[in-house]
Scaffold this active site. Structure first.
Site, short mmCIF file in Angstrom:
data_model
loop_
_atom_site.label_atom_id
_atom_site.label_comp_id
_atom_site.label_asym_id
_atom_site.label_seq_id
_atom_site.Cartn_x
_atom_site.Cartn_y
_atom_site.Cartn_z
N GLY A 247 0.86 -1.07 -0.04
CA GLY A 247 -0.14 -0.19 -0.09
C GLY A 247 1.01 1.23 0.01
O GLY A 247 0.51 2.14 -0.71
N GLU B 21 0.73 -23.18 1.63
CA GLU B 21 2.09 -22.99 1.01
C GLU B 21 2.93 -23.43 1.92
O GLU B 21 4.03 -24.18 1.72
CB GLU B 21 2.45 -21.77 0.71
CG GLU B 21 1.54 -21.32 -0.80
CD GLU B 21 1.51 -19.91 -1.21
OE1 GLU B 21 1.73 -19.09 -0.09
OE2 GLU B 21 1.36 -19.50 -2.19
#
Lengths: 427, 427
Positions: free
Chosen positions: A17, A176
């Site tokens: 961001g 993952e």
């Protein structure tokens, strides 16, 4: 070197961001100050590969100065922002030499989120999360250290406990990690020990809901779970973790309570707002969600404070997922909105998220990806994952070396980075 | 999986000495146990490049299991060897689960050395040395952290102190560090700060003797000093460090005493024996040098104990330098001597060191190298350095990625690895 009378934009945080917001302001007539608690931007979707010894810290963590150092209107300052004063329009940060205060005309809060333990913060000590470079490097020590400890252990029960890995949370990070640890046990470390068989390690993936990857479409969840089970991961769904201690976890399923002894526990479930977010909510009277994240207006500002934007996981809007793309697009939106205001143009449209899709690596050559209407899996999904991550990785150098390491670790069985400094090796 | 009735060789340490000893025993009818305090072998000549952000930890630190895992007669155990009992023929180590004891028929001590502060052990806190991966990563944090702290500092004196780097010791490590830090200040970080000019950093290299690289031939010392001065390093010879505190160092020269305020102090002077070496000397009555290193017999054994070899920096013979080649050749010698004994062959010749030459990188494209009768410098020296280090680096993967990073960092100005986890960033 400050340019007076210019509009001062302070950006808190150099995650996706913050970096995208700063870049969107590169040609605007503003003075940008990016304040970040570390000297680097973390490519969060790959941080699990630092934990599991595929990538080096430098490949997923790029110095903020390397990303923004050439942007003339931008300065980068090291510091943890601890407070914001919306009346005085200042933020206070703790820097290397103590606290300092910076004034702003517009503020962009892009400070990310923390791990949520759903009220059980005591779990954190035994089941750390994986948000920072430190987290990832500590986890690397825990995972590889467990095999070393098992090799010299003499008690069979203790050995089994050392070789049990529990991952709480079946989102992309949990999936993952489970796939990677299973690979480490069955491939990377094969034949390298004399007293244990690394392949006997138990990898357990727990989630309270009834499928893995709950933010993905159902067929992809099913594909991922099937593949994980095929490579030996115990996928246990509808399973709630009720306690975590040094030696293992206690779980509850519809069949009752059970204990799993495990040396390594990893928390990959839930996000919560930061202390800074709570301070900002208090100071502005903004509402927050249950996790303490600020409910932002459709233009990503704090209601009643058009000069304060909140992007990425620091805020929440329409239950958008906590993924890199939401933060990137939010940062760009905020930067452009500020530039537009300063140019005297009318306010633009509300923020709308363009969903480019979801993907998660499950095992070697195998990823699931939902792109538009397509549900992809297996090697096709993996190639897509590879392409997208190489494209988004910061810098040509990281792209080259990361690609090299992926090819090496997927073609062969070695991992590049599993040397553990003593300070990271559990004792 | 122990093979009874076989000759048991215990090797303490997986540095160059230990690894080369184990490899020399790969076809011998022995059971080899390598005990190392970390899970990795460190390529010590390059560890300064981890500290200065060129190489990743995994490129200079290779897991011992990756090096020896395929050698069937060898097992690798994690543990710090704390004691040796020459009568019972056992060593005791502290492992991940507590202490354990291993019996040997022949022992090879290849435990390296520690930093010597010449009796001023209090200096260590403020001026750490660089022997381990932890040391190098901490130093990386100190060096890059100092620039970050200077950027947010407001007092000019404090800023100057933060931008002063003092390196004590003008051997290869000191020269390489001084050259690298100067490069970081003038090239890597150029243009990346707004409130400081990184190039204003002061890099001071101190040594008590009258030349740098005192173990090299004099013309090479002169070349290196000239080059260092050209790139802006203050080379101060004949200078003794008499005190080190948090804020700087106190030095004595023929002109009198002086104080240098400096946030970062690095100790690269002198080696001393380890605690294990002292224990071994006590237990066997062996003599040691002033630094506490065992004076070994010409066949690298402890006098009176033909079953105990001491190789590399743990011992000392004919004042051989503490370089990788001495340890490698010593390890190979010890391994072969053991194999020869077991084959019933007569004892071989005493150990003799074959000096392949000395080299040290001074700056970009510039290294000094003394090979046989040749004194090389500049780019020719650097190419030679490159070739030799690529050749000796462990594993094709590390060779490839390290070479890639060298080319990138020498052609361009970026360094790959200067992201600092919070825990390594000085506060």
């Amino acid at each position: 070197m400050t340019q007076n009378a210019e509009h001062r934009v302070v950006i808190v945080g150099a995650g996706f961001g913050g970096i995208y917001a700063a870049r969107a302001l590169r040609k605007a007539p503003v003075k940008v100050t990016v304040i970040n608690g570390t000297n680097h931007h973390v490519f969060e979707p790959l941080i699990y590969q630092v934990a599991t010894g595929v990538l080096s810290p430098g490949e997923v963590a790029t110095p903020v100065r390397e990303l923004l150092g050439k942007q003339k209107n931008t300065e980068v300052r090291l510091g943890w922002v601890t407070d914001v004063d919306p009346d005085a329009k200042t933020v206070t940060a703790t820097g290397p030499g103590g606290a300092y205060t910076v004034g702003y005309d517009t503020l962009i809060v892009a400070a990310g989120a923390t791990q949520s333990y759903f009220g059980n913060d005591g779990f954190a000590e035994h089941a750390p999360g994986m948000k920072t470079l430190d987290d990832a490097l500590d986890l690397r020590g825990r995972v590889f250290g467990a095999f070393e400890a098992a090799e010299v252990a003499t008690d069979p029960e203790e050995r089994a406990r050392l070789l049990t890995f529990v991952i709480v949370g079946g989102g992309p990070t949990g999936v993952e990690l489970a796939g990677s640890i299973s690979e480490i046990a069955t491939r990377t470390l094969r034949g390298r020990y004399r007293n244990i068989d690394p392949a006997s390690a138990r990898v357990v993936l727990l989630d309270a809901v009834d499928r893995v990857l709950p933010t993905f479409r159902e067929p992809l969840s099913a594909k991922a779970a099937k593949r994980l089970r095929k490579i030996g991961v115990e996928v246990r769904l509808g399973t709630k973790v009720v306690d975590v201690d040094a030696d293992g976890v206690k779980i509850e399923t519809t069949d009752g309570a059970e204990r799993i002894d495990a040396a390594v526990k990893i928390w990959a479930a839930g996000v919560a707002g930061t202390a800074l977010g709570r301070r900002l909510a208090e100071a502005t009277g903004a509402e927050t969600d249950r996790g303490g994240r600020i409910l932002v207006a459709p233009d990503l500002t704090v209601p009643g404070h058009p000069e304060i934007f909140v992007v990425g996981e620091s805020g929440t809007l329409n239950r958008l997922p906590g993924v890199a793309q939401v933060a990137m697009q939010g940062g760009t939106y905020a930067g452009r909105a500020i530039a537009r205001r300063l140019a005297g143009k009318p306010e633009g449209k509300p923020f709308s998220y363009f969903d480019k899709g979801n993907m998660a690596v499950v095992s070697r050559w195998n990823a699931v990806a939902g792109i538009g209407p397509l549900n992809l899996g297996g090697p096709v999904g993996w190639l897509l994952w590879l392409g997208v991550h190489v494209f988004y990785l910061a810098g040509a150098r990281n792209r080259t070396t990361a690609m090299f390491r992926w090819v090496i670790s997927f073609l062969g069985r070695n991992r590049s980075e599993w040397s553990i400094p003593s300070s990271r090796m559990p004792s």
